[in-house]
Design an enzyme around this catalytic site. Structure first.
Site, PDB file in Angstrom:
ATOM      1  N   ASN A  62      15.878  13.137 -49.295  1.00 24.52           N
ATOM      2  CA  ASN A  62      15.646  11.695 -49.179  1.00 24.52           C
ATOM      3  C   ASN A  62      14.587  11.230 -50.174  1.00 24.52           C
ATOM      4  OD1 ASN A  62      13.884  13.162 -47.410  1.00 24.52           O
ATOM      5  ND2 ASN A  62      13.457  11.340 -46.197  1.00 24.52           N
ATOM      6  N   GLU A  64      12.343   7.960 -50.737  1.00 20.99           N
ATOM      7  CA  GLU A  64      11.897   6.695 -50.147  1.00 20.99           C
ATOM      8  C   GLU A  64      11.332   5.755 -51.202  1.00 20.99           C
ATOM      9  OE1 GLU A  64       9.398   7.678 -46.776  1.00 20.99           O
ATOM     10  OE2 GLU A  64      11.158   8.368 -45.644  1.00 20.99           O
ATOM     11  N   CYS A  73      18.952   8.212 -48.321  1.00 25.02           N
ATOM     12  CA  CYS A  73      19.015   9.397 -47.458  1.00 25.02           C
ATOM     13  C   CYS A  73      19.423  10.620 -48.273  1.00 25.02           C
ATOM     14  CB  CYS A  73      20.045   9.193 -46.363  1.00 25.02           C
ATOM     15  SG  CYS A  73      19.572   8.024 -45.087  1.00 25.02           S
ATOM     16  N   GLU A  75      21.583  12.912 -47.593  1.00 20.51           N
ATOM     17  CA  GLU A  75      23.029  13.168 -47.631  1.00 20.51           C
ATOM     18  C   GLU A  75      23.685  12.393 -48.773  1.00 20.51           C
ATOM     19  OE1 GLU A  75      21.173  12.395 -45.050  1.00 20.51           O
ATOM     20  OE2 GLU A  75      21.917  13.262 -43.176  1.00 20.51           O
ATOM     21  N   CYS A 112      22.549   9.666 -40.228  1.00 14.06           N
ATOM     22  CA  CYS A 112      22.547   8.252 -39.835  1.00 14.06           C
ATOM     23  C   CYS A 112      23.944   7.662 -40.024  1.00 14.06           C
ATOM     24  CB  CYS A 112      21.517   7.471 -40.642  1.00 14.06           C
ATOM     25  SG  CYS A 112      22.058   7.055 -42.321  1.00 14.06           S
ATOM     26  N   CYS A 115      25.305   7.328 -43.653  1.00 18.11           N
ATOM     27  CA  CYS A 115      25.689   8.639 -44.213  1.00 18.11           C
ATOM     28  C   CYS A 115      26.989   9.136 -43.596  1.00 18.11           C
ATOM     29  CB  CYS A 115      24.562   9.648 -44.011  1.00 18.11           C
ATOM     30  SG  CYS A 115      23.128   9.283 -45.060  1.00 18.11           S
TER      31      CYS A 115
HETATM   32  N1  THU Z   1      17.070  10.103 -43.468  1.00 17.76           N
HETATM   33  C1  THU Z   1      17.923  10.897 -44.185  1.00 17.76           C
HETATM   34  O1  THU Z   1      17.614  11.347 -45.296  1.00 17.76           O
HETATM   35  N2  THU Z   1      19.125  11.186 -43.633  1.00 17.76           N
HETATM   36  C2  THU Z   1      19.548  10.722 -42.414  1.00 17.76           C
HETATM   37  O2  THU Z   1      20.691  10.923 -42.053  1.00 17.76           O
HETATM   38  C3  THU Z   1      18.612  10.033 -41.535  1.00 17.76           C
HETATM   39  C4  THU Z   1      17.369   9.550 -42.182  1.00 17.76           C
HETATM   40  C5  THU Z   1      15.785   9.760 -44.083  1.00 17.76           C
HETATM   41  C6  THU Z   1      15.680   8.316 -44.477  1.00 17.76           C
HETATM   42  C7  THU Z   1      14.186   8.102 -44.460  1.00 17.76           C
HETATM   43  O3  THU Z   1      13.659   8.486 -45.717  1.00 17.76           O
HETATM   44  C8  THU Z   1      13.694   9.070 -43.409  1.00 17.76           C
HETATM   45  O4  THU Z   1      14.733   9.987 -43.172  1.00 17.76           O
HETATM   46  C9  THU Z   1      13.319   8.411 -42.091  1.00 17.76           C
HETATM   47  O5  THU Z   1      14.345   7.617 -41.621  1.00 17.76           O
END
Ligand code: THU
Length: 163
Positions: A62, A64, A73, A75, A112, A115
């Site tokens: 991920n 940010e 994310c 994925e 999520c 994804c």
């Molecule tokens: N996140 C992911 O990388 N994948 C997911 O399926 C759920 C959330 C990341 C997004 C964000 O940077 C952090 O987790 C908190 O939500």
């Protein structure tokens, strides 16, 4: 009127030690790759590592952003890389792990909604199920034989071209 019921199926392992060797190696790679995440705002580091039908591995973490919606994310970072580096190549299995720097990482976290949508598009496009191995840094591991199990009744391109 009739009622419909949808059931999903997945395997639950009490730890990664119970996994078959290849799956265990992939999950270990995902666990380690969480260190490559850029997650200064959530402190929730996620990694997705895919093994492709050509034997290549593709990783994503991920990424940010101070402007929250600009974040990505793990994925979808991985899926975009796989699509670009190995076009039209089947993704066999993806291991997804995380490291919660604010708390424990001892149970699986599931992808999520966005994804799940991206995973189902990849499955649909290559017409091949994508296995998912989900686990934290320790603890129980979930294995799904196809990622679309996580998104029943998914929206897909068929709805766009229906006449
Ligand atoms: N996140 C992911 O990388 N994948 C997911 O399926 C759920 C959330 C990341 C997004 C964000 O940077 C952090 O987790 C908190 O939500």
């Amino acid at each position: 009127m009739k009622k419909e019921k949808i059931e999903i199926e997945f395997s639950v392992y009490s730890s990664s030690d119970e996994l078959q060797e290849n799956d265990k190696i992939l999950l270990e790679k995902a666990r380690a790759a969480t260190a490559m995440a850029y997650a200064p705002y959530s402190n929730f580091k996620v990694a997705a590592v895919a093994i492709l039908s050509n034997g290549e591995m593709v990783e994503g973490t991920n990424q940010e952003n101070a402007s929250t919606p600009a974040g990505l994310c793990a994925e979808r970072v991985m899926l975009a890389s796989a699509s670009m580096l190995h076009p039209n190549t089947i993704i066999e299995t993806i291991a997804i792990s995380y490291n919660n720097l604010n708390g424990s990482s001892n149970e699986p976290a599931t992808p999520c909604g966005i994804c799940r949508q991206s995973l189902q598009e990849y499955e649909d496009r290559l017409q091949h199920p994508i296995r998912l191995i989900l686990g934290g840094q320790e603890g129980a591991v979930y294995v799904f034989e196809k990622s679309t199990s996580l998104l029943p009744l998914a929206f897909n391109g068929k709805d766009l071209i229906r006449s």
